[in-house]
Scaffold this motif. Structure first.
Motif, short mmCIF file in Angstrom:
data_model
loop_
_atom_site.label_atom_id
_atom_site.label_comp_id
_atom_site.label_asym_id
_atom_site.label_seq_id
_atom_site.Cartn_x
_atom_site.Cartn_y
_atom_site.Cartn_z
N GLN A 269 55.03 24.14 68.62
CA GLN A 269 55.54 23.30 69.73
C GLN A 269 54.67 22.26 70.47
N VAL A 270 53.43 22.96 70.39
CA VAL A 270 52.22 21.95 71.11
C VAL A 270 51.88 20.91 70.19
N THR A 271 51.91 21.37 68.94
CA THR A 271 51.39 20.40 68.04
C THR A 271 52.63 19.29 68.02
N ALA A 272 53.72 19.53 67.65
CA ALA A 272 54.95 18.85 67.59
C ALA A 272 54.97 17.63 68.94
N GLU A 273 54.36 18.16 70.31
CA GLU A 273 54.51 17.48 71.22
C GLU A 273 53.38 16.31 71.25
N LEU A 274 52.19 17.11 70.61
CA LEU A 274 51.08 16.06 70.56
C LEU A 274 51.59 14.90 69.64
N ASP A 288 62.84 12.95 63.99
CA ASP A 288 62.41 14.24 63.40
C ASP A 288 61.78 15.04 64.36
N LEU A 289 60.56 14.30 64.87
CA LEU A 289 59.82 15.55 65.79
C LEU A 289 60.44 15.71 66.99
N ASP A 290 61.48 15.11 67.62
CA ASP A 290 62.30 15.42 68.44
C ASP A 290 63.33 16.78 68.31
N ASP A 291 63.79 16.59 67.12
CA ASP A 291 64.58 17.64 66.44
C ASP A 291 63.88 18.98 66.34
N ILE A 292 62.43 18.60 65.90
CA ILE A 292 61.62 19.97 65.71
C ILE A 292 61.40 20.73 67.28
N LEU A 293 61.16 19.69 68.14
CA LEU A 293 60.68 19.95 69.39
C LEU A 293 62.29 20.83 70.13
N LEU A 294 63.35 20.21 69.92
CA LEU A 294 64.33 21.01 70.46
C LEU A 294 64.73 22.01 69.66
N ALA A 295 64.46 22.53 68.59
CA ALA A 295 64.66 23.54 67.78
C ALA A 295 63.67 24.44 68.25
N ALA A 296 62.34 24.15 68.42
CA ALA A 296 61.26 25.11 68.97
C ALA A 296 61.43 25.58 70.31
N ARG A 297 62.06 24.61 71.26
CA ARG A 297 62.43 25.16 72.58
C ARG A 297 63.43 26.13 72.67
N THR A 298 64.69 25.86 71.84
CA THR A 298 65.68 26.78 71.64
C THR A 298 65.12 27.93 71.16
N MET A 299 64.30 28.07 70.31
CA MET A 299 63.73 29.29 69.80
C MET A 299 63.02 30.04 70.64
N GLY A 415 76.27 22.94 67.76
CA GLY A 415 74.94 23.69 68.18
C GLY A 415 74.50 24.64 67.35
N ALA A 416 73.54 25.27 67.88
CA ALA A 416 72.77 26.53 67.02
C ALA A 416 73.53 27.48 66.78
N GLY A 417 74.51 27.92 67.47
CA GLY A 417 75.33 28.99 67.61
C GLY A 417 74.77 30.19 67.75
N LEU A 418 73.59 30.10 68.96
CA LEU A 418 72.99 31.41 69.37
C LEU A 418 73.16 31.87 70.62
#
Length: 468
Positions: A269-274, A288-299, A415-418
């Motif tokens: 998450q930190v790497t993606a934010e940087l 793409d980075l925003d999608d990665i950050l959203l998935a990381a925050r959800t996880m 959504g992620a379904g979680l």
């Protein structure tokens, strides 16, 4: 005190409608008693009918024998006292009521005919063979031709059946009373025996009702397997022990995985934010980075919930929190746009750690906020449990989606379904549950509540008693 609704966002308070309790079916004990009573009724009816048939045959046999004996006695006396030169001579002592002697021409020689039997006696006065006529339950009449030195004659004898029928009536009353006593006795014995036999099953049901994932130590403990039910309890205790070990192993694995995943996820998450903070990214890469950050925050949020559940299970400490306080915090954190109304009774408390209760309610409230513009939360209290119904005014839940609502990774809104599966896991870890209320399109019957979907969050709790 009555309910005092709290409005966190604009919206009208709607009170749930009353629901009629359905008729309860007979339990196993009731079925055993009903079956025993039914069998006893059947046996009683058969016995009464058989007894009546036997008595009826016995009555007919007795009447026939009385008629035959009386006729034989009269004929013997008439034959002895009727020489050829004197004609038919019938001693007066033999002429009881209903005894009449006719000559060969059908003329009455002696005896008196009962008024109600004149027609029958007239028909039988000229019989040439022995004949008996039964007039229902009133009389039996026997005609017997016989020879004397003075010529042929016919003896007609009647016997009233009323005394015999009255005995049959008394016997019927006695047998019917005995049958009723038999039914009551059978039902009473069945109720006592089934209650005694099923008492361990009732104990097992009460014990099982109190179970949850954080009370894995509970067992039936019926004692040595001295009968079938105790043997069942002994077998189930062994099975529960294996299930408890499996659940504990799964809980440990979940906690360990969540703990091990947190560090690399944080690094990701930190790497993606940087990377997302750089100015030289093109639009596609930034998305793409925003999608990665959203998935990381959800996880990350999911891992946090799992760790909170693991800590609560490991501590084993009970907590008491006001239900309104928990809901207000959950609404502030997870309801973004919908007008929310809390319709809760005063003094309602949850026997769950504060954060765990919020985590159980958060996905349900977020789901209602995502699908509706109005959300109403109502409460129903049962012994040891609080049911919190979260209703929205959305379009409800389609039947083809409802079956997969609590399956991880399945989502009907993209959504992620979680969220809902995680809410159910958290609630069950605290001894509760999350489910979709039944009804047309998942709406149920809620009186004045919104007409969308209703999810019920059940948690341990109670309505606390305040000091006056």
């Amino acid at each position: 005190m009555g309910p005092s609704p709290a409005r966190l966002l604009p919206g009208r308070l709607r009170r749930p409608g009353l629901r009629r309790p359905g008729l309860r079916r007979l339990g196993l004990r009731g079925q055993v008693v009903a079956l025993a009573a039914s069998v006893a009724v059947l046996v009683g009816v058969v016995l009464v009918l058989v007894l009546q048939l036997v008595l009826d045959l016995s009555t007919s046999s007795t009447v026939d024998r009385v008629l035959t004996d009386r006729s034989a006695a009269v004929i013997a006396s008439v034959q002895a006292t009727s020489p050829a030169e004197a004609g038919l001579v019938v001693p007066e002592a033999l002429l009881d009521p209903g005894v009449v002697v006719y000559d060969e021409d059908g003329t009455r020689v002696a005896g008196s005919v009962p008024p109600s039997l004149k027609k029958v006696f007239a028909e039988l006065s000229e019989e040439t063979a022995t004949r008996q006529v039964d007039l229902g339950d009133h009389y039996s009449v026997l005609a017997t031709p016989f020879d004397t030195d003075a010529g042929q004659a016919v003896l007609v004898v009647s016997e009233p059946r009323a005394p015999y029928e009255s005995e049959e009536g008394v016997a019927f009353v006695v047998s019917a009373t005995a049958a009723v006593v038999l039914v009551l006795l059978a039902a009473g014995v069945a109720a006592w025996a089934s209650g005694r036999a099923l008492a361990p099953v009732a104990d097992m049901a009460r014990t099982a009702e109190k179970w949850s994932e954080h009370e894995l130590h509970r067992r039936f403990d019926l004692g040595a397997p001295t009968n079938e039910i105790r043997a069942l309890g002994h077998t189930l205790d062994a099975l529960l022990e294996r299930v408890a070990q499996a659940i504990l192993a799964e809980q440990r694995l979940t906690a360990e995985l969540a703990h091990e995943l947190r560090t690399p996820l944080t690094s990701l998450q930190v790497t993606a934010e940087l990377a997302a903070a750089r100015d030289d990214l093109d639009e596609q890469l930034r998305e793409d980075l925003d999608d990665i950050l959203l998935a990381a925050r959800t996880m990350g949020a999911t891992i946090t919930v799992l760790l909170d559940v693991a800590r609560a299970q490991a501590s084993g400490l009970d907590a008491v929190v006001p239900a309104r306080q928990v809901l207000e915090e959950a609404v502030r954190r997870y309801v973004l746009t919908a007008a929310t109304t809390l319709d809760l009774p005063d003094g309602l408390v949850l026997d769950v750690p504060h954060e765990l209760a919020v985590r159980a309610l958060a996905p349900v409230l977020a789901n209602a906020d995502r699908h509706g513009s109005q959300v109403v939360v109502t409460a129903t209290v049962e012994p040891g449990r609080v049911h919190l119904d979260v209703a929205d005014d959305g379009t409800g839940v389609d039947a083809d989606v409802a079956a997969d609502l609590f399956t991880p990774g399945r989502s009907g809104s993209g959504g992620a379904g979680l969220g809902l599966p995680l809410a159910r896991r958290v609630a069950r870890s605290a001894g509760g549950d999350v489910l979709l209320r039944p009804g047309p399109d998942g709406t149920g019957e809620r009186g004045g509540s919104p007409t969308g979907a209703v999810f019920r969050v059940t948690l341990p709790g109670r309505a606390s008693v305040r000091e006056p």
